[in-house]
Scaffold this motif. Structure first.
Motif, PDB file in Angstrom:
ATOM      1  N   UNK A 197      11.935   8.834 -11.190  1.00 58.81           N
ATOM      2  CA  UNK A 197      12.662  10.077 -10.952  1.00 58.81           C
ATOM      3  C   UNK A 197      13.016  10.756 -12.261  1.00 58.81           C
ATOM      4  N   UNK A 198      13.405   9.976 -13.260  1.00 60.09           N
ATOM      5  CA  UNK A 198      13.751  10.549 -14.553  1.00 60.09           C
ATOM      6  C   UNK A 198      12.504  11.114 -15.235  1.00 60.09           C
ATOM      7  N   UNK A 199      11.400  10.360 -15.164  1.00 61.67           N
ATOM      8  CA  UNK A 199      10.182  10.792 -15.851  1.00 61.67           C
ATOM      9  C   UNK A 199       9.424  11.878 -15.098  1.00 61.67           C
ATOM     10  N   UNK A 200       9.387  11.778 -13.762  1.00 59.17           N
ATOM     11  CA  UNK A 200       8.556  12.690 -12.987  1.00 59.17           C
ATOM     12  C   UNK A 200       9.302  13.761 -12.226  1.00 59.17           C
ATOM     13  N   UNK A 201      10.626  13.678 -12.185  1.00 60.52           N
ATOM     14  CA  UNK A 201      11.405  14.672 -11.473  1.00 60.52           C
ATOM     15  C   UNK A 201      11.394  14.436  -9.970  1.00 60.52           C
ATOM     16  N   UNK A 202      11.784  15.440  -9.203  1.00 58.00           N
ATOM     17  CA  UNK A 202      11.877  15.286  -7.752  1.00 58.00           C
ATOM     18  C   UNK A 202      10.542  14.958  -7.080  1.00 58.00           C
ATOM     19  N   UNK A 203       9.430  15.360  -7.696  1.00 61.34           N
ATOM     20  CA  UNK A 203       8.132  15.054  -7.111  1.00 61.34           C
ATOM     21  C   UNK A 203       7.926  13.547  -7.005  1.00 61.34           C
ATOM     22  N   UNK A 204       8.413  12.812  -7.984  1.00 61.65           N
ATOM     23  CA  UNK A 204       8.278  11.355  -7.972  1.00 61.65           C
ATOM     24  C   UNK A 204       9.059  10.758  -6.809  1.00 61.65           C
ATOM     25  N   UNK A 205      10.226  11.330  -6.513  1.00 60.07           N
ATOM     26  CA  UNK A 205      11.015  10.851  -5.386  1.00 60.07           C
ATOM     27  C   UNK A 205      10.260  11.073  -4.080  1.00 60.07           C
ATOM     28  N   UNK A 206       9.666  12.241  -3.924  1.00 64.00           N
ATOM     29  CA  UNK A 206       8.914  12.522  -2.705  1.00 64.00           C
ATOM     30  C   UNK A 206       7.699  11.608  -2.578  1.00 64.00           C
ATOM     31  N   UNK A 207       7.048  11.302  -3.681  1.00 67.65           N
ATOM     32  CA  UNK A 207       5.911  10.384  -3.642  1.00 67.65           C
ATOM     33  C   UNK A 207       6.355   8.984  -3.236  1.00 67.65           C
TER      34      UNK A 207
ATOM     35  N   UNK B 246       8.991   8.214  -1.419  1.00 67.01           N
ATOM     36  CA  UNK B 246       9.338   8.248   0.004  1.00 67.01           C
ATOM     37  C   UNK B 246       8.069   8.184   0.840  1.00 67.01           C
ATOM     38  N   UNK B 247       7.031   8.899   0.418  1.00 68.94           N
ATOM     39  CA  UNK B 247       5.764   8.869   1.144  1.00 68.94           C
ATOM     40  C   UNK B 247       5.151   7.476   1.122  1.00 68.94           C
ATOM     41  N   UNK B 248       5.313   6.756   0.019  1.00 69.56           N
ATOM     42  CA  UNK B 248       4.786   5.398  -0.065  1.00 69.56           C
ATOM     43  C   UNK B 248       5.533   4.432   0.847  1.00 69.56           C
ATOM     44  N   UNK B 249       6.769   4.748   1.203  1.00 71.48           N
ATOM     45  CA  UNK B 249       7.547   3.876   2.078  1.00 71.48           C
ATOM     46  C   UNK B 249       7.121   3.980   3.538  1.00 71.48           C
ATOM     47  N   UNK B 250       6.484   5.078   3.909  1.00 73.48           N
ATOM     48  CA  UNK B 250       6.102   5.304   5.302  1.00 73.48           C
ATOM     49  C   UNK B 250       4.842   4.502   5.608  1.00 73.48           C
ATOM     50  N   UNK B 251       4.897   3.656   6.635  1.00 73.18           N
ATOM     51  CA  UNK B 251       3.711   2.851   6.987  1.00 73.18           C
ATOM     52  C   UNK B 251       2.563   3.739   7.497  1.00 73.18           C
ATOM     53  N   UNK B 252       1.341   3.263   7.329  1.00 73.61           N
ATOM     54  CA  UNK B 252       0.149   4.025   7.732  1.00 73.61           C
ATOM     55  C   UNK B 252       0.128   4.351   9.231  1.00 73.61           C
ATOM     56  N   UNK B 253       0.518   3.427  10.138  1.00 72.87           N
ATOM     57  CA  UNK B 253       0.516   3.797  11.567  1.00 72.87           C
ATOM     58  C   UNK B 253       1.459   4.970  11.890  1.00 72.87           C
ATOM     59  N   UNK B 254       2.571   5.037  11.170  1.00 69.63           N
ATOM     60  CA  UNK B 254       3.500   6.153  11.394  1.00 69.63           C
ATOM     61  C   UNK B 254       2.866   7.457  10.927  1.00 69.63           C
ATOM     62  N   UNK B 255       2.178   7.416   9.796  1.00 66.76           N
ATOM     63  CA  UNK B 255       1.493   8.611   9.305  1.00 66.76           C
ATOM     64  C   UNK B 255       0.449   9.091  10.310  1.00 66.76           C
ATOM     65  N   UNK B 256      -0.260   8.152  10.939  1.00 66.99           N
ATOM     66  CA  UNK B 256      -1.265   8.509  11.932  1.00 66.99           C
ATOM     67  C   UNK B 256      -0.619   9.127  13.172  1.00 66.99           C
TER      68      UNK B 256
ATOM     69  N   UNK C 294      14.549  -4.224  -8.280  1.00 69.52           N
ATOM     70  CA  UNK C 294      13.403  -3.829  -9.099  1.00 69.52           C
ATOM     71  C   UNK C 294      12.809  -2.526  -8.589  1.00 69.52           C
ATOM     72  N   UNK C 295      12.688  -2.406  -7.282  1.00 65.06           N
ATOM     73  CA  UNK C 295      12.145  -1.177  -6.677  1.00 65.06           C
ATOM     74  C   UNK C 295      13.066   0.002  -6.976  1.00 65.06           C
ATOM     75  N   UNK C 296      14.374  -0.207  -6.878  1.00 67.64           N
ATOM     76  CA  UNK C 296      15.327   0.862  -7.161  1.00 67.64           C
ATOM     77  C   UNK C 296      15.276   1.259  -8.636  1.00 67.64           C
TER      78      UNK C 296
END
Length: 94
Positions: free
Chosen positions: A19-29, A31-41, A10-12
């Motif tokens: 990706x089809x609707x938003x282009x490469x920006x959607x892919x980057x978003x 990927x950013x959502x996959x990164x946990x908050x402690x890693x971002x910190x 479902x996630x894929x």
């Protein structure tokens, strides 16, 4: 039976649609959502270390999976270009 009962599928599927609707920006978003908050910190606290780790991982992936990465990148670029051309042609028809 529904092929999309698995959460990973479902996630894929959602990522493919985004990706089809938003282009490469959607892919980057996504990927950013996959990164946990402690890693971002940690990245914010130690940016030089994060850049060095990113370069190291990039070199390693390039050596091990270079052909696959090039194929995936060219597929993304091709689909984005095709979508842009389709939009341009639809605008010309109107």
């Amino acid at each position: 039976m529904n092929d999309f009962t698995d959460p990973i599928r479902e996630r894929a599927a959602g990522l493919g649609t985004a990706l089809i609707e938003g282009g490469p920006e959607a892919l980057l978003e996504e990927v950013e959502n996959l990164i946990p908050e402690p890693v971002k910190q940690q990245v914010q606290a130690f940016p030089v270390l994060a850049v060095l780790a990113g370069v190291g991982i990039g070199v390693w992936l390039g050596m091990k999976k270079g052909d696959e990465l090039i194929a995936a990148g060219s597929a993304i670029l091709t689909s984005t270009a095709a979508a842009s051309l389709t939009d341009a042609f639809e605008n010309v028809k109107r």
